[in-house]
Design an enzyme around this catalytic site. Structure first.
Site, short mmCIF file in Angstrom:
data_model
loop_
_atom_site.label_atom_id
_atom_site.label_comp_id
_atom_site.label_asym_id
_atom_site.label_seq_id
_atom_site.Cartn_x
_atom_site.Cartn_y
_atom_site.Cartn_z
N ARG A 27 -49.21 -1.56 1.18
CA ARG A 27 -47.79 -1.20 1.19
C ARG A 27 -47.52 0.15 0.52
O ARG A 27 -46.42 0.69 0.61
CB ARG A 27 -46.96 -2.27 0.48
CG ARG A 27 -47.14 -3.66 1.03
CD ARG A 27 -46.29 -4.64 0.27
NE ARG A 27 -44.90 -4.31 0.38
CZ ARG A 27 -44.12 -4.67 1.40
NH1 ARG A 27 -44.62 -5.38 2.39
NH2 ARG A 27 -42.86 -4.31 1.44
N TRP A 75 -45.53 3.68 -3.13
CA TRP A 75 -45.51 4.69 -2.08
C TRP A 75 -44.30 5.56 -2.41
O TRP A 75 -43.15 5.11 -2.27
CB TRP A 75 -45.36 4.05 -0.71
CG TRP A 75 -45.46 5.02 0.44
CD1 TRP A 75 -46.60 5.46 1.03
CD2 TRP A 75 -44.38 5.64 1.12
NE1 TRP A 75 -46.28 6.33 2.04
CE2 TRP A 75 -44.92 6.47 2.12
CE3 TRP A 75 -42.98 5.60 0.98
CZ2 TRP A 75 -44.14 7.23 2.98
CZ3 TRP A 75 -42.20 6.36 1.84
CH2 TRP A 75 -42.79 7.16 2.83
N GLY A 102 -38.01 -0.34 -2.51
CA GLY A 102 -36.79 -0.05 -1.76
C GLY A 102 -36.22 1.29 -2.22
O GLY A 102 -36.92 2.09 -2.85
N GLU A 481 -50.18 5.50 22.20
CA GLU A 481 -50.78 4.71 21.14
C GLU A 481 -52.16 5.26 20.74
O GLU A 481 -52.49 5.36 19.56
CB GLU A 481 -50.87 3.24 21.58
CG GLU A 481 -51.48 2.31 20.57
CD GLU A 481 -50.76 2.23 19.23
OE1 GLU A 481 -49.68 2.82 19.08
OE2 GLU A 481 -51.31 1.59 18.32
N LYS A 485 -53.09 6.52 17.00
CA LYS A 485 -54.21 5.94 16.25
C LYS A 485 -55.11 7.05 15.73
O LYS A 485 -55.49 7.06 14.57
CB LYS A 485 -55.06 5.00 17.12
CG LYS A 485 -54.50 3.64 17.42
CD LYS A 485 -54.52 2.66 16.28
CE LYS A 485 -53.29 2.74 15.45
NZ LYS A 485 -52.14 2.02 15.87
N GLU A 488 -53.36 9.35 12.97
CA GLU A 488 -52.98 8.75 11.68
C GLU A 488 -54.18 8.40 10.81
O GLU A 488 -54.08 8.45 9.59
CB GLU A 488 -52.06 7.53 11.86
CG GLU A 488 -52.70 6.30 12.43
CD GLU A 488 -51.73 5.12 12.52
OE1 GLU A 488 -50.87 4.97 11.64
OE2 GLU A 488 -51.87 4.33 13.47
N HIS A 504 -46.01 21.67 32.54
CA HIS A 504 -44.69 22.25 32.29
C HIS A 504 -44.61 22.88 30.91
O HIS A 504 -43.53 22.99 30.33
CB HIS A 504 -43.60 21.18 32.49
CG HIS A 504 -43.54 20.70 33.90
ND1 HIS A 504 -43.01 21.46 34.93
CD2 HIS A 504 -44.00 19.57 34.49
CE1 HIS A 504 -43.12 20.80 36.07
NE2 HIS A 504 -43.73 19.65 35.83
N LYS A 603 -48.02 0.49 5.06
CA LYS A 603 -47.97 -0.42 6.20
C LYS A 603 -46.54 -0.81 6.57
O LYS A 603 -46.17 -0.87 7.73
CB LYS A 603 -48.76 -1.68 5.85
CG LYS A 603 -48.75 -2.71 6.95
CD LYS A 603 -50.05 -2.73 7.66
CE LYS A 603 -50.04 -3.60 8.88
NZ LYS A 603 -50.48 -2.88 10.06
C1 F6R Z 1 -49.15 2.69 13.36
C2 F6R Z 1 -48.27 1.67 12.80
C3 F6R Z 1 -46.83 1.98 12.70
C4 F6R Z 1 -45.99 0.71 12.89
C5 F6R Z 1 -44.51 1.02 12.61
C6 F6R Z 1 -43.62 -0.18 12.82
O1 F6R Z 1 -50.48 2.26 13.41
O2 F6R Z 1 -48.71 0.63 12.39
O3 F6R Z 1 -46.45 2.98 13.59
O4 F6R Z 1 -46.16 0.24 14.19
O5 F6R Z 1 -44.38 1.48 11.29
O6 F6R Z 1 -43.95 -1.21 11.95
P1 F6R Z 1 -43.50 -2.70 12.23
O7 F6R Z 1 -44.18 -3.14 13.45
O8 F6R Z 1 -43.92 -3.46 11.01
O9 F6R Z 1 -42.01 -2.68 12.39
#
Ligand code: F6R
Length: 608
Positions: A27, A75, A102, A481, A485, A488, A504, A603
């Site tokens: 997190r 974070w 938060g 996607e 991947k 990131e 274009h 995450k």
């Molecule tokens: C990329 C990734 C993020 C999540 C995004 C949404 O690998 O995991 O782009 O998909 O932050 O997160 P959720 O699905 O938890 O709403």
């Protein structure tokens, strides 16, 4: 986007807090800290860097004595990662310590007020105002104090609070940030997510916004802001602690990639009964489906990419108009919602701030909300009218893989279900569709068996400066996607383009040796893709293509080819994403990046 944990019980708190934080590091992981009541007062230990730095400093918690404590893994939002900005934050005179996940939106106003009252701030965080405000309101009754504090806070929070005068309890409260309570004989817990308490208990309370919890060693009392006691039901976690462990794999991401066939089976199979698609969690049936004239899919990041595939397949099968929106955009525009609008919300965590806000905005405008969520009992799950869980199990790696795949499988289920309920398909067609869906897990297994081939391609291309992913139709959606991947977790710049769009403008970036990953899994668009590959080859690109077995013509234009097992066009996205996940994974490993915890990310994005 931080992780918080609290414990009070018979055991020493610090080792339990650190162990709990290790399960929440996904997190946020730029700094960590704990506060423990040591018999005389509150001792705070915190530092910048990974949790490991703190664990080393505290001899894994053994150097801190006390059976009550709170912990945090951060974070950064307000203030850079530093020792001072790390949590817990203390009030003046060391009376109250706070951990927070938060954002407090009105913190500047509160800060100014408290400065006038003589409080001295040491950090740049928004959280520090909570500690000082609690001290300001402190009346000798910590519950009363916390209620006064949260009545002043705007924004989102999950809080753990300890007070020097209450050595046998801590207070936990949440609003728009996740928080659960763990119940055990040996003591009680609070945590941002279940894995943090799973080594100790499976019995948890899921909290609603603004429920305030007094957590003691042998008693947990939940109340509302009027101090009325709220009776909670115990939620029994039915997944195993191993599900959130690496289980011998070097990285969570690899483990989760390999778990995808199982996750697909668990998500799809229970929804097929007597030759039909049966979605128990949703009450829209027959006429209700016919009545839907517009669907919005809203989500963020990879979940948004699932939505892009979803649009193609839902429109194709059910003939309902679908728009896909980034949740962060949807919430601030004026979407055309009527009582015939269905809002599909996709989220792994169920706690993504922008997605929650989009859901609420959609509801406010009158849409019916159907969510696709992985985390049971999360905010999005609770606030939706209809709900489909993805049974991916806990996903720990920051970069999603199995959640993406299961979300995608739910798009297939939904598209088929809408067609079935609208009477657009015959029993035979439904049976054939179900057969195709049920083949997916074993086809996915086949793709994953070829992981060494992908590892080889990764070893050829790990030094790329820029990578372009191109495709048409659903292949374009999967390209998005694949590109995300790669960038990131390996920090290589990459972009995804609809193959016909490249010329274009963006084609000017293709030069000698630029890697282009070309997806050509769609039979109807195969020849068009061959032309697009030729276009980039003519500008010097090196092309790694993805095609379905048998389409060998692609070898004449691409430098190398990854073949997917023979499959219907419709389900190719579910297979095509797998080599792209592996490609990103292996490149990240070769580049010695932190695969599971890429820089600057977390995450669960619980801030806007
Ligand atoms: C990329 C990734 C993020 C999540 C995004 C949404 O690998 O995991 O782009 O998909 O932050 O997160 P959720 O699905 O938890 O709403």
């Amino acid at each position: 986007m931080c992780g918080i944990v609290g414990y009070v019980g018979k055991q020493q708190a610090a080792p339990i807090l650190l162990q709990g934080l290790s399960k929440l590091e996904y997190r946020g992981y730029d700094s960590a800290g704990v506060a423990v009541f040591d018999g005389d007062g509150i001792v705070v230990e915190k530092c910048k860097g990974r949790l490991k730095t703190l664990c080393d400093k505290l001899d894994d918690g053994n150097s801190l004595k006390g059976t009550l404590g709170i912990g945090h893994t951060r974070w950064a939002t307000h203030g850079e990662p530093s020792d001072i900005n790390s949590h817990p934050h203390m009030s003046d005179k060391g009376r109250i310590a706070v951990v927070h996940n938060g954002i407090i939106e009105n913190y500047l106003k509160i800060k100014e007020y408290l400065i006038q009252k003589g409080y001295v701030f040491v950090s740049e965080t928004d959280t520090e105002v909570i500690a000082h405000l609690a001290d300001y309101y402190y009346s000798g009754d910590i519950l009363d104090t916390v209620i006064k504090v949260i009545n002043k806070l705007e924004g989102s929070y999950a809080l753990g609070i300890i007070c020097k005068d209450n050595p046998d309890e801590f207070i936990a409260v949440r609003k728009d940030s996740p928080l659960i309570i763990g119940l055990s004989e040996d003591g009680n817990f609070a945590a941002s997510d279940i894995p943090a308490v799973l080594p100790y208990t499976r019995r948890i309370y899921l909290l609603e916004d603004k429920e305030i919890v007094r957590v003691r060693r042998d008693e947990v009392v939940v109340c509302n802001t009027d101090r009325e006691v709220v009776q909670k039901e115990v939620f029994e976690v039915d997944w195993n602690v191993d599900a959130a462990e690496k289980g011998g794999y070097e990285h969570f991401m690899f483990k989760e990639i390999m778990e995808q066939p199982r996750a697909l089976r668990d998500t799809v199979n229970p929804r097929i009964r007597d030759g039909k698609i049966v979605l128990d969690g949703i009450s829209i049936k027959g006429k209700d489906v016919e009545n839907i004239d517009n669907i919005y899919i809203v989500a963020c990041g990879s979940a948004y990419h699932v939505g892009v595939v979803g649009k193609y397949i839902i429109e194709k099968l059910s003939r309902i108009h679908v728009e896909v929106d980034l949740a962060s955009e949807f919430r601030y525009r004026t979407p055309l919602i009527t009582d015939k609008t269905l809002l599909i919300v996709i989220s792994q965590s169920g706690e993504t701030a922008d997605t929650i806000a989009a859901l609420r905005e959609g509801k406010r405008r009158g849409a019916r909300v159907l969510s696709v969520v992985n985390v049971v009992g999360s905010t999005i799950a609770r606030e939706s009218d209809d709900l489909i869980y993805t049974w991916a199990g806990p996903e720990i790696a920051v970069a999603t893989t199995k959640a993406y795949s299961t979300q995608l499988s739910v798009m297939y289920l939904l598209a088929g279900y809408f067609a079935q309920e609208k009477g657009l398909v015959s029993g035979e067609q439904t049976a054939e569709y179900i057969r195709i869906l049920q083949k997916l897990p074993s086809l996915a297994e086949k793709v994953l068996e070829n992981k060494e081939d992908i590892q080889y391609f990764a070893s050829l291309h790990y030094n790329s400066k820029d990578v372009f992913f191109i495709g048409r139709g659903v292949d374009y959606a999967v390209s998005l996607e694949g590109s995300l991947k790669l960038k990131e977790i390996s920090y290589i710049h990459s972009e995804a383009y609809a193959a016909g769009e490249l010329k274009h403008g963006t084609i000017s970036l293709i030069e000698e040796g630029t890697l282009v990953v070309a997806l050509a899994t769609q039979e109807a668009l195969f020849d068009k893709m061959i032309s697009n590959i030729k276009e980039v080859k003519a500008r010097g690109a090196v092309v790694l293509a993805l095609a379905v077995e048998g389409n060998t013509a692609i070898e004449q234009v691409a430098d190398s080819v990854i073949y997917l097992p023979k499959c219907e066009d419709l389900i190719a996205p579910s297979l095509a994403v797998l080599p792209l996940q592996l490609f990103a994974y292996y490149i990240s490993v070769i580049r010695a990046c932190d695969v599971d915890k890429p820089r600057n990310l977390a995450k669960s994005v619980t801030v806007e």
